[in-house]
Design a protein around this motif. Structure first.
Motif, PDB file in Angstrom:
ATOM      1  N   THR A  78       1.314  -4.543 -12.268  1.00 33.43           N
ATOM      2  CA  THR A  78       2.004  -3.896 -11.137  1.00 33.43           C
ATOM      3  C   THR A  78       1.090  -2.866 -10.469  1.00 33.43           C
ATOM      4  O   THR A  78       1.326  -2.468  -9.337  1.00 33.43           O
ATOM      5  N   THR A  79       0.046  -2.460 -11.180  1.00 28.87           N
ATOM      6  CA  THR A  79      -0.843  -1.434 -10.591  1.00 28.87           C
ATOM      7  C   THR A  79      -2.315  -1.836 -10.564  1.00 28.87           C
ATOM      8  O   THR A  79      -3.111  -1.226  -9.853  1.00 28.87           O
ATOM      9  N   ASP A  80      -2.684  -2.860 -11.303  1.00 31.69           N
ATOM     10  CA  ASP A  80      -4.118  -3.137 -11.479  1.00 31.69           C
ATOM     11  C   ASP A  80      -4.627  -4.319 -10.667  1.00 31.69           C
ATOM     12  O   ASP A  80      -5.716  -4.848 -10.943  1.00 31.69           O
ATOM     13  N   THR A  81      -3.880  -4.760  -9.713  1.00 35.83           N
ATOM     14  CA  THR A  81      -4.342  -5.866  -8.865  1.00 35.83           C
ATOM     15  C   THR A  81      -4.112  -5.490  -7.408  1.00 35.83           C
ATOM     16  O   THR A  81      -3.164  -4.782  -7.084  1.00 35.83           O
ATOM     17  N   TYR A  82      -4.999  -5.954  -6.538  1.00 31.84           N
ATOM     18  CA  TYR A  82      -4.838  -5.606  -5.114  1.00 31.84           C
ATOM     19  C   TYR A  82      -4.293  -6.762  -4.283  1.00 31.84           C
ATOM     20  O   TYR A  82      -4.034  -6.631  -3.108  1.00 31.84           O
ATOM     21  N   GLY A  87     -25.681  -2.304   5.692  1.00 34.82           N
ATOM     22  CA  GLY A  87     -25.313  -1.278   4.724  1.00 34.82           C
ATOM     23  C   GLY A  87     -25.105  -1.900   3.353  1.00 34.82           C
ATOM     24  O   GLY A  87     -24.994  -3.117   3.212  1.00 34.82           O
ATOM     25  N   LYS A  88     -25.083  -1.044   2.327  1.00 32.44           N
ATOM     26  CA  LYS A  88     -24.823  -1.550   0.974  1.00 32.44           C
ATOM     27  C   LYS A  88     -23.316  -1.693   0.823  1.00 32.44           C
ATOM     28  O   LYS A  88     -22.563  -0.794   1.214  1.00 32.44           O
ATOM     29  N   VAL A  89     -22.874  -2.811   0.269  1.00 33.16           N
ATOM     30  CA  VAL A  89     -21.425  -3.030   0.184  1.00 33.16           C
ATOM     31  C   VAL A  89     -20.924  -3.168  -1.246  1.00 33.16           C
ATOM     32  O   VAL A  89     -19.738  -2.971  -1.508  1.00 33.16           O
ATOM     33  N   ALA A  90     -21.810  -3.518  -2.182  1.00 35.28           N
ATOM     34  CA  ALA A  90     -21.345  -3.771  -3.554  1.00 35.28           C
ATOM     35  C   ALA A  90     -21.970  -2.781  -4.530  1.00 35.28           C
ATOM     36  O   ALA A  90     -22.933  -2.083  -4.194  1.00 35.28           O
ATOM     37  N   HIS A  91     -21.414  -2.743  -5.705  1.00 33.63           N
ATOM     38  CA  HIS A  91     -21.879  -1.815  -6.739  1.00 33.63           C
ATOM     39  C   HIS A  91     -22.424  -2.660  -7.886  1.00 33.63           C
ATOM     40  O   HIS A  91     -21.684  -3.062  -8.769  1.00 33.63           O
ATOM     41  N   ASN A  92     -23.722  -2.951  -7.798  1.00 35.11           N
ATOM     42  CA  ASN A  92     -24.360  -3.897  -8.731  1.00 35.11           C
ATOM     43  C   ASN A  92     -23.582  -5.221  -8.763  1.00 35.11           C
ATOM     44  O   ASN A  92     -23.315  -5.779  -9.815  1.00 35.11           O
ATOM     45  N   GLY A  93     -23.229  -5.637  -7.564  1.00 35.02           N
ATOM     46  CA  GLY A  93     -22.531  -6.914  -7.429  1.00 35.02           C
ATOM     47  C   GLY A  93     -21.021  -6.806  -7.529  1.00 35.02           C
ATOM     48  O   GLY A  93     -20.312  -7.797  -7.330  1.00 35.02           O
ATOM     49  N   TYR A  94     -20.521  -5.611  -7.807  1.00 35.63           N
ATOM     50  CA  TYR A  94     -19.062  -5.442  -7.939  1.00 35.63           C
ATOM     51  C   TYR A  94     -18.435  -5.098  -6.578  1.00 35.63           C
ATOM     52  O   TYR A  94     -18.945  -4.249  -5.844  1.00 35.63           O
ATOM     53  N   TYR A  95     -17.325  -5.749  -6.306  1.00 33.48           N
ATOM     54  CA  TYR A  95     -16.607  -5.575  -5.042  1.00 33.48           C
ATOM     55  C   TYR A  95     -15.434  -4.639  -5.290  1.00 33.48           C
ATOM     56  O   TYR A  95     -14.477  -5.015  -5.967  1.00 33.48           O
ATOM     57  N   LEU A  96     -15.545  -3.432  -4.785  1.00 33.57           N
ATOM     58  CA  LEU A  96     -14.551  -2.402  -5.113  1.00 33.57           C
ATOM     59  C   LEU A  96     -13.353  -2.453  -4.165  1.00 33.57           C
ATOM     60  O   LEU A  96     -13.517  -2.426  -2.940  1.00 33.57           O
ATOM     61  N   ARG A  97     -12.173  -2.519  -4.760  1.00 33.18           N
ATOM     62  CA  ARG A  97     -10.939  -2.433  -3.968  1.00 33.18           C
ATOM     63  C   ARG A  97     -10.005  -1.456  -4.682  1.00 33.18           C
ATOM     64  O   ARG A  97      -9.666  -1.646  -5.848  1.00 33.18           O
ATOM     65  N   ALA A  98      -9.599  -0.422  -3.942  1.00 35.80           N
ATOM     66  CA  ALA A  98      -8.743   0.596  -4.561  1.00 35.80           C
ATOM     67  C   ALA A  98      -7.301   0.505  -4.066  1.00 35.80           C
ATOM     68  O   ALA A  98      -6.505   1.407  -4.302  1.00 35.80           O
ATOM     69  N   ASP A  99      -6.964  -0.571  -3.361  1.00 35.65           N
ATOM     70  CA  ASP A  99      -5.568  -0.723  -2.936  1.00 35.65           C
ATOM     71  C   ASP A  99      -4.777  -1.439  -4.035  1.00 35.65           C
ATOM     72  O   ASP A  99      -5.347  -2.030  -4.953  1.00 35.65           O
ATOM     73  N   VAL A 100      -3.474  -1.364  -3.918  1.00 34.10           N
ATOM     74  CA  VAL A 100      -2.616  -1.923  -4.971  1.00 34.10           C
ATOM     75  C   VAL A 100      -1.590  -2.863  -4.342  1.00 34.10           C
ATOM     76  O   VAL A 100      -0.961  -2.518  -3.340  1.00 34.10           O
ATOM     77  N   ARG A 101      -1.486  -4.024  -4.930  1.00 31.64           N
ATOM     78  CA  ARG A 101      -0.402  -4.940  -4.524  1.00 31.64           C
ATOM     79  C   ARG A 101       0.076  -5.636  -5.784  1.00 31.64           C
ATOM     80  O   ARG A 101      -0.611  -6.503  -6.330  1.00 31.64           O
ATOM     81  N   PRO A 102       1.252  -5.213  -6.272  1.00 31.55           N
ATOM     82  CA  PRO A 102       1.727  -5.740  -7.560  1.00 31.55           C
ATOM     83  C   PRO A 102       1.971  -7.244  -7.520  1.00 31.55           C
ATOM     84  O   PRO A 102       2.165  -7.830  -6.452  1.00 31.55           O
ATOM     85  N   VAL A 103       1.982  -7.822  -8.691  1.00 29.66           N
ATOM     86  CA  VAL A 103       2.256  -9.259  -8.805  1.00 29.66           C
ATOM     87  C   VAL A 103       3.688  -9.536  -8.356  1.00 29.66           C
ATOM     88  O   VAL A 103       4.613  -8.823  -8.724  1.00 29.66           O
ATOM     89  N   GLY A 104       3.826 -10.532  -7.534  1.00 31.52           N
ATOM     90  CA  GLY A 104       5.162 -10.946  -7.124  1.00 31.52           C
ATOM     91  C   GLY A 104       5.434 -12.326  -7.690  1.00 31.52           C
ATOM     92  O   GLY A 104       5.009 -12.641  -8.800  1.00 31.52           O
ATOM     93  N   ASP A 105       6.126 -13.142  -6.901  1.00 31.59           N
ATOM     94  CA  ASP A 105       6.375 -14.520  -7.362  1.00 31.59           C
ATOM     95  C   ASP A 105       5.094 -15.331  -7.201  1.00 31.59           C
ATOM     96  O   ASP A 105       4.521 -15.389  -6.105  1.00 31.59           O
TER      97      ASP A 105
END
Lengths: 365, 501
Positions: free
Chosen positions: A279-283, A181-199
């Motif tokens: 806090t919102t833009d990294t997974y 199956g196709k997994v990337a978007h013109n080579g972009y790896y899409l992740r829509a989950d969020v995990r804020p920066v911690g220590d």
């Protein structure tokens, strides 16, 4: 009688080759589960229209820029030729390979790869190089980056490398036997989950902050290749908080860019200007952007790319042909499909994340 | 260059292609060059020790040959009487002996120092591949020349090929010069059947090595190196697994070596003859590593049993010379395998068991006369099984310390429970379901081939079948090796156990 024997032997040889090819296809990893990066390199060859911008680099590129947003907002056609821990030598040969199919107007190279010249995990080499079509570029990329216990013949006949997977075959190996199956978007790896920066881990002090001479050599080769083909080279540093990007490294890249009159954009320093909210833009707690961060990055990058001569808004136009690409294909038609795939995957991941708090495909129990 | 490497397969393909292209009278020269390349692939220093052995042995043997010839000519020319002849021969013999001792001391000295320093003192000096094999082979030649069995080889390059012939250099077999020279220096036209048979044997060797031996290796190593963790039924599995691994590894290596040689039309002596079909330990040792056993019998057992010391011993007991020779042979066998007390203990334990068997021969005969069932097929199977188990148990002296052998034997007898296999510890050995299935098929195949070999060469049986059957069998074997073989990235395949001896 003699003819019959020859025909028999030929038939047996053909049968043997078919069986071997069939088994090889079965044992090759399909990269359709938790790890999908192994499919990125090969997906490039399915493109129908050429690109004005090519991004090169490792995860700091293929997770941080969305070519779909560059198209949607600015009409820029772009492709990311990046992979997990893609070394600078591999990026060079990937560029050489790309130039067999098209000549972009701009190449954006992420400089994070300068810090490590030698590969430390064979899996990354395989994910980056297995999908490349055979050419002198692939051969040289393997030669330049193979680890001590790797062998060229295992790239030529991957069954020699992956035969041991007979012990761990799973349903995916049959499902995606004929076509992945196709997994990337013109080579972009899409992740829509969020995990804020911690220590973040403390920065390690180093005894020597100089980049490897071989890294410089390959950066020179990328620059030279771009110059020879009339391509504008742009250097970038993605807004990843970890691993650390030291001031000493920054100075060296700035000096290099100054010396050769290159544009260098440090998105880490420009994070506020870009509007990145860690806090919102990294997974994954600051290592890579999720789709929201990547979209902001693309919105920031679009106007910069449009300043490059030849990089234009292609919306409402048709593709120019070359020896590889057909002429006259409507960019709108081609990219509409890409946008739909992107939107569907994003919506699906968002729904899953809202419901479960994680995305099943990438969830490690 | 390891026999299990892509490099070796490429090298072999090239050598085979060129071997049949060069003029036949130059084939042996080409083989010498190929052998040098094979050895040089490890680095120039690897060639140093074989070169010393080759040059010193050739020089001393040539010197001895000239002394013998001069002596014979002198006796003939001078027309000496019986006493004078005897005295002159004694002088000649002393001269020959001095040269022989010099050669033996120098070459066995190199072997002993290198092995001792590497294995006992662990200094990490470079140990040339197959040093034990080519040293034993060369010294056998020197002894034979000193005994006047055959004339010394006048050509240094020819002798160099005898010492360094690349397929056999790594793990034997240990050949005799008078036999091997006929094979090495004759002209060999391309023979399709020999080539095909040779390649089939090479494939079979890789099957034994990569599918069976190396699959068993990690699990066996885990069991045998941790007796405190793996007792009871695991100790039994470890003991059997080690034997199977050793057999598949060494006999697989021999199949590759003999197969490669056969491809070039060169027949080397066999080293195995279905050892687990033996009904006694003595018979098993006549079927296992046969060329080493023959070497030890000829160059150690017989000289020791007929020495002055043995004659002196025979005054106390008629069998004492045989036992003294027996113990010497087994001590050397132990040391040859490794310069550690474990190998010495293993060698001597074999010697002791064989002496006890020898002593009980009378009892066995009486037993066979008295009980008819002792000649039955079933009892024969029992004897084979018993011999195999005894051999396996004796091998445990190689991996357990002396005392631990007896502790673990107790654990095997008293502490074995089937339930141990299902308490989760088996999974830690790393053998998955598919691994066990492959092992079962592999061992069954090895057994079936061994049974077939009793009557006829399996390759000959196969050659008489239709093309489709031959293709199906050989291609299936190839696929088994290709897919289920433990080679490539992530595996430590390659080194044969017997390479280190």
């Amino acid at each position: 009688m003699k003819n019959k024997r020859v025909i028999c032997l030929l038939a047996l040889i053909v049968l043997s080759v078919l069986i071997l090819a069939g088994i090889q296809r079965l044992v090759l990893p399909k990269y359709m589960g938790l790890v999908v990066e192994g499919n990125f390199t090969a997906e490039y060859y399915e493109e129908e229209t050429p690109h004005d911008v090519i991004f090169l680099g490792n995860c700091e590129v293929y997770e941080n820029i969305s070519p779909i947003v560059l198209w949607r907002e600015f009409g820029i056609t772009s492709y990311i030729r990046g992979n997990a821990q893609q070394l600078i030598a591999q990026s060079y040969y990937m560029l050489e390979d790309t130039l067999r199919y098209e000549t972009p107007k701009a190449v954006v190279f992420n400089v994070a790869a300068m810090q490590q010249f030698d590969q430390d995990n064979e899996s990354y080499n395989r994910m980056t190089l297995d999908g490349m079509r055979w050419s002198s570029s692939k051969w040289n990329a393997i030669r330049a980056t193979e680890m001590e216990d790797e062998h060229m013949i295992e790239y030529i006949f991957p069954i020699l490398r992956f035969h041991s997977r007979f012990r761990e075959l799973e349903a995916d190996d049959l499902t995606y036997y004929w076509r992945r199956g196709k997994v990337a978007h013109n080579g972009y790896y899409l992740r829509a989950d969020v995990r804020p920066v911690g220590d973040l881990p403390a920065e390690r002090r180093r005894s020597d902050y100089s980049f490897d001479d071989r890294s410089w050599e390959y950066l020179d080769r990328i620059r030279q290749l771009c110059e020879d083909k009339g391509i504008q080279l742009i250097l970038m540093k993605a807004p990843s908080l970890y691993p650390a990007w030291y001031d000493q490294w920054e100075t060296q890249i700035e000096d290099y860019a100054d010396q050769y009159g290159l544009t260098y954009i440090n998105c880490l320093e420009a994070a506020d200007e870009i509007g990145i909210d860690f806090t919102t833009d990294t997974y994954d707690a600051g290592l890579h952007m999720n789709v929201y961060g990547a979209e902001k990055m693309s919105e920031y990058f679009g106007p910069i790319l449009l300043q490059v001569p030849g990089v234009e808004d292609r919306r409402g136009t048709a593709s120019e042909g070359n020896s590889h690409y057909k002429a006259g294909l409507s960019y709108d038609d081609v990219w509409r499909e890409k946008c739909e795939f992107y939107d569907a995957m994003k919506a699906s991941q968002e729904a899953e994340f809202a419901e479960l708090g994680y995305i099943k495909q990438f969830y490690i129990q | 260059m390891n026999l299990v490497s892509y490099g070796f397969l490429g090298f072999l393909a090239l050598v085979l292609a060129l071997y049949y292209v060069v003029p036949r009278r130059f084939q042996w020269i080409f083989l010498l060059a190929a052998s040098c390349v094979f050895y040089l692939s490890g680095g120039p220093v690897y060639l140093l020790y074989p070169l010393i052995t080759t040059v010193t042995t050739w020089f001393l043997a040539g010197n001895m040959g000239r002394i013998s010839a001069a002596s014979k000519a002198h006796i003939k020319e001078q027309k000496l009487d019986r006493e004078q002849k005897k005295a002159y021969q004694a002088v000649t013999k002393r001269k020959l002996r001095r040269r022989l001792v010099l050669g033996l001391l120098l070459n066995f000295g190199i072997l002993a120092v290198l092995k001792f320093m590497n294995e006992a003192a662990a200094v990490g000096w470079i140990l040339p591949l197959g040093i034990s094999y080519y040293t034993f082979q060369s010294m056998g030649y020197l002894i034979d020349v000193s005994r006047g069995k055959y004339e010394p080889e006048p050509s240094l390059p020819r002798f160099a090929l005898f010492v360094s012939f690349f397929p056999q250099m790594v793990s034997g077999p240990i050949s005799r010069f008078d036999v091997l020279k006929k094979e090495l220096f004759s002209e060999h036209p391309l023979d399709g059947q020999q080539l095909s048979f040779g390649l089939q044997r090479v494939l079979w060797g890789y099957f034994k090595k990569l599918v069976i031996a190396d699959r068993l290796g990690p699990a066996v190593s885990m069991i045998t190196s941790s007796p405190e963790t793996y007792g009871g039924i695991y100790a039994i599995l470890g003991m059997l697994g080690y034997t199977l691994q050793l057999y598949a590894d060494f006999s697989g290596c021999m199949d590759i070596v003999l197969g490669v040689s056969q491809c070039m039309g060169i027949r080397l002596p066999e080293n195995f003859n279905r050892p687990f079909g033996a009904e006694s330990l003595a018979e098993l040792w006549r079927r296992w590593h046969m060329t080493l056993t023959q070497w030890l019998r000829e160059y150690i057992f017989f000289p020791v049993s007929t020495s002055r010391f043995s004659k002196w011993l025979s005054r106390f007991n008629k069998k004492a010379p045989v036992y003294a020779a027996n113990i010497t042979v087994w001590f050397v066998t132990g040391i040859w395998h490794g310069v550690t007390w474990r190998f010495v203990a293993w060698g001597l334990a074999n010697g002791v068991v064989l002496m006890i068997s020898q002593e009980l021969t009378g009892w066995y005969r009486k037993f066979h006369k008295r009980f008819a069932f002792a000649d039955s097929r079933g009892y024969g199977c029992f004897r084979k099984l018993r011999t195999g188990l005894l051999f396996s148990w004796l091998l445990s002296f190689q991996y357990y310390s002396f005392g631990m052998v007896f502790v673990m034997t107790g654990s095997m007898i008293a502490g074995s429970r089937i339930g141990q296999l299902f308490d989760g510890s088996f999974a830690a050995l790393g053998l998955t379901g598919p691994d066990l299935a492959v092992l079962a098929v592999g061992i069954l195949l090895m057994y079936l081939v061994s049974r077939l070999k009793e009557s006829k060469d399996v390759r000959q049986i196969l050659a008489e079948k239709p093309l489709a059957v031959r293709y199906a069998v050989i291609f299936s074997l190839f696929l088994l090796v290709l897919v289920t073989g433990t080679y490539g990235h992530g595996y430590d395949a390659g080194t044969f156990i017997y390479n280190r001896f």
